[in-house]
Design an enzyme around this catalytic site. Structure first.
Site, mmCIF file in Angstrom:
data_model
loop_
_atom_site.group_PDB
_atom_site.id
_atom_site.type_symbol
_atom_site.label_atom_id
_atom_site.label_comp_id
_atom_site.label_asym_id
_atom_site.label_seq_id
_atom_site.Cartn_x
_atom_site.Cartn_y
_atom_site.Cartn_z
ATOM 1 N N LYS A 15 0.860 -1.201 0.000
ATOM 2 C CA LYS A 15 0.000 0.000 0.000
ATOM 3 C C LYS A 15 0.884 1.235 0.000
ATOM 4 O O LYS A 15 2.044 1.192 0.431
ATOM 5 C CB LYS A 15 -0.926 0.028 1.211
ATOM 6 N N PRO A 98 9.889 -3.974 -0.309
ATOM 7 C CA PRO A 98 11.015 -3.704 0.588
ATOM 8 C C PRO A 98 10.588 -3.619 2.056
ATOM 9 O O PRO A 98 9.440 -3.286 2.361
ATOM 10 C CB PRO A 98 11.583 -2.370 0.082
ATOM 11 N N ALA A 101 9.644 0.029 4.967
ATOM 12 C CA ALA A 101 9.622 1.027 3.907
ATOM 13 C C ALA A 101 8.344 1.848 3.889
ATOM 14 O O ALA A 101 8.135 2.667 2.996
ATOM 15 C CB ALA A 101 9.791 0.324 2.558
ATOM 16 N N GLY A 102 7.432 1.596 4.855
ATOM 17 C CA GLY A 102 6.155 2.328 4.878
ATOM 18 C C GLY A 102 5.168 1.815 3.859
ATOM 19 O O GLY A 102 4.191 2.490 3.531
ATOM 20 N N LEU A 103 5.398 0.581 3.381
ATOM 21 C CA LEU A 103 4.538 0.017 2.336
ATOM 22 C C LEU A 103 3.646 -1.113 2.856
ATOM 23 O O LEU A 103 2.899 -1.728 2.083
ATOM 24 C CB LEU A 103 5.404 -0.505 1.171
ATOM 25 N N GLY A 105 4.368 -4.117 3.981
ATOM 26 C CA GLY A 105 4.689 -5.479 3.520
ATOM 27 C C GLY A 105 4.411 -6.565 4.548
ATOM 28 O O GLY A 105 3.721 -7.547 4.240
ATOM 29 N N GLY A 106 4.901 -6.384 5.770
ATOM 30 C CA GLY A 106 4.706 -7.398 6.816
ATOM 31 C C GLY A 106 3.231 -7.552 7.164
ATOM 32 O O GLY A 106 2.731 -8.663 7.353
ATOM 33 N N SER A 108 0.708 -6.925 5.194
ATOM 34 C CA SER A 108 0.021 -7.558 4.067
ATOM 35 C C SER A 108 0.274 -9.064 4.050
ATOM 36 O O SER A 108 -0.634 -9.861 3.762
ATOM 37 C CB SER A 108 0.486 -6.918 2.757
ATOM 38 N N ASP A 140 -2.155 -1.873 10.512
ATOM 39 C CA ASP A 140 -2.393 -1.853 9.061
ATOM 40 C C ASP A 140 -2.994 -3.164 8.535
ATOM 41 O O ASP A 140 -3.405 -3.225 7.376
ATOM 42 C CB ASP A 140 -1.073 -1.651 8.296
HETATM 43 O O1 C5P Z 1 0.364 -1.442 14.907
HETATM 44 P P1 C5P Z 1 1.774 -1.668 14.517
HETATM 45 O O2 C5P Z 1 2.387 -2.829 15.253
HETATM 46 O O3 C5P Z 1 1.995 -1.756 13.050
HETATM 47 O O4 C5P Z 1 2.561 -0.354 14.975
HETATM 48 C C1 C5P Z 1 3.954 -0.322 15.166
HETATM 49 C C2 C5P Z 1 4.276 0.802 16.143
HETATM 50 O O5 C5P Z 1 3.994 2.067 15.555
HETATM 51 C C3 C5P Z 1 3.432 0.759 17.408
HETATM 52 O O6 C5P Z 1 4.030 -0.038 18.405
HETATM 53 C C4 C5P Z 1 3.368 2.205 17.817
HETATM 54 O O7 C5P Z 1 4.534 2.566 18.532
HETATM 55 C C5 C5P Z 1 3.396 2.944 16.495
HETATM 56 N N1 C5P Z 1 2.046 3.303 16.031
HETATM 57 C C6 C5P Z 1 1.380 4.366 16.659
HETATM 58 N N2 C5P Z 1 0.135 4.710 16.226
HETATM 59 C C7 C5P Z 1 -0.454 4.061 15.211
HETATM 60 C C8 C5P Z 1 0.188 2.990 14.565
HETATM 61 C C9 C5P Z 1 1.450 2.646 15.005
HETATM 62 O O8 C5P Z 1 1.906 4.985 17.581
HETATM 63 N N3 C5P Z 1 -1.665 4.434 14.813
#
Ligand code: C5P
Length: 293
Positions: A15, A98, A101-103, A105-106, A108, A140
């Site tokens: 994404k 990648p 990368a903000g995409l 991947g994990g 998805s 995500d």
């Molecule tokens: O939810 P996820 O495990 O992908 O998020 C990784 C880290 O990013 C979280 O542990 C949190 O520190 C931060 N995060 C956040 N607010 C969000 C999504 C992620 O602070 N809405």
């Protein structure tokens, strides 16, 4: 009668975030977001094969852990735990998106495992049950059960479908940097949530129909944090605009950046300018939603 499935190939698309606003910090430590997710046609591929009990992962990407630090493995374990099944699986992951990368991947990959095992193990879990386990795995993950274009709030897990945007072609650049989402949010020092900060679904969905408005209206609030440490990402965005992108931003918490173009020719020509980087021409994927059955 058809014989039961033993093996299944599932695609796990990436994404981009067409916009990302941090509304504020929440009492649970997460951040309240307002974002638009767009599925794109760059994808990992997973092959799931049924086996008794054990969950095993093989992967063609060296740095990725293959034990339960991997979200795909955690997704399979969560389904086992939730349903009590004695079935297991081997997961073969071909990584194309990648890492860090903000995409997404994990996330998805995890969603693809949930969707795939629901079929392979004949679990017949309903969308609400899959969404619940998905949101426990990561903010995500729920989006990837839907795909397409979606407006999201909360941690990113509260989703509303958006109608397809006008078509465009994108150039995605991975600047060979792995960025931790957790560290970006922590460094941002965002203040507490103020619900008056929302754009609202109505405003976003009407603006989405007119890409000429996106640069004035939208952006990514995490850029301020990331550009301070990695100014080269800001320079890449300036270069993408100079190369003709009508809209260019960082995706998620970075490190990848994207530029959007009106034609495939313009996107392919721009891609040539970013020679030393991993880069792709991509298209948005539009769909009602991915099959949840
Ligand atoms: O939810 P996820 O495990 O992908 O998020 C990784 C880290 O990013 C979280 O542990 C949190 O520190 C931060 N995060 C956040 N607010 C969000 C999504 C992620 O602070 N809405």
């Amino acid at each position: 009668m058809s014989s039961p499935l033993q093996s299944l190939a599932v695609s796990a698309p990436a994404k981009i975030n067409l916009l990302l606003r941090v509304i504020g910090k929440r009492p649970d430590g997460f951040h309240e977001l307002e974002t638009v997710f767009q599925e794109i046609d760059l994808a990992d591929c997973l092959t799931l094969t049924e086996q008794p009990e054990k969950i095993e992962l093989t992967c063609d990407s060296g740095p990725l852990p293959t034990d339960n630090r991997n979200l795909a493995v955690r997704a399979a374990l969560a389904l086992q735990q939730m349903t009590g099944t004695r079935k297991g699986c081997s997961i073969d992951l071909r990584k194309r998106i990648p890492l860090s990368a903000g995409l997404g991947g994990g996330s998805s990959d995890a969603a693809a495992v949930l969707l795939g095992l629901n079929r392979l193990w004949n679990l017949d879990l309903k969308p609400m049950a899959l969404l619940k386990v998905a949101s426990e795995l990561g903010s995500d993950v729920p989006f990837f059960l839907h795909g397409g274009t979606a407006y999201a709030t909360g941690r990113g897990e509260q989703l509303r479908r958006l109608t397809a945007t006008p078509p465009y072609f994108g150039v995605l650049i991975y600047p060979n940097l792995a960025i931790s989402t957790k560290e970006v949010f922590a460094a941002g020092k965002f203040s507490l949530t103020n619900s008056e900060n929302y754009f609202t679904f109505k405003f976003v969905s009407s603006s989405m129909k007119n890409p000429a408005q996106w640069t004035d209206r939208f952006g990514n609030d995490l850029e301020r944090v990331v550009f301070e440490r990695y100014p080269q990402l800001q320079e890449l965005i300036v270069e993408l605009r100079r190369a003709g992108a009508f809209y260019a931003h960082m995706s998620g918490s970075g490190s990848s950046v994207f530029g959007l173009f009106d034609s495939e020719l313009a996107a392919c020509s721009a891609k040539i300018c970013f020679d030393p980087y991993d880069r792709w021409v991509f298209r948005p994927v539009y769909r009602q939603h991915r099959s949840l059955s």
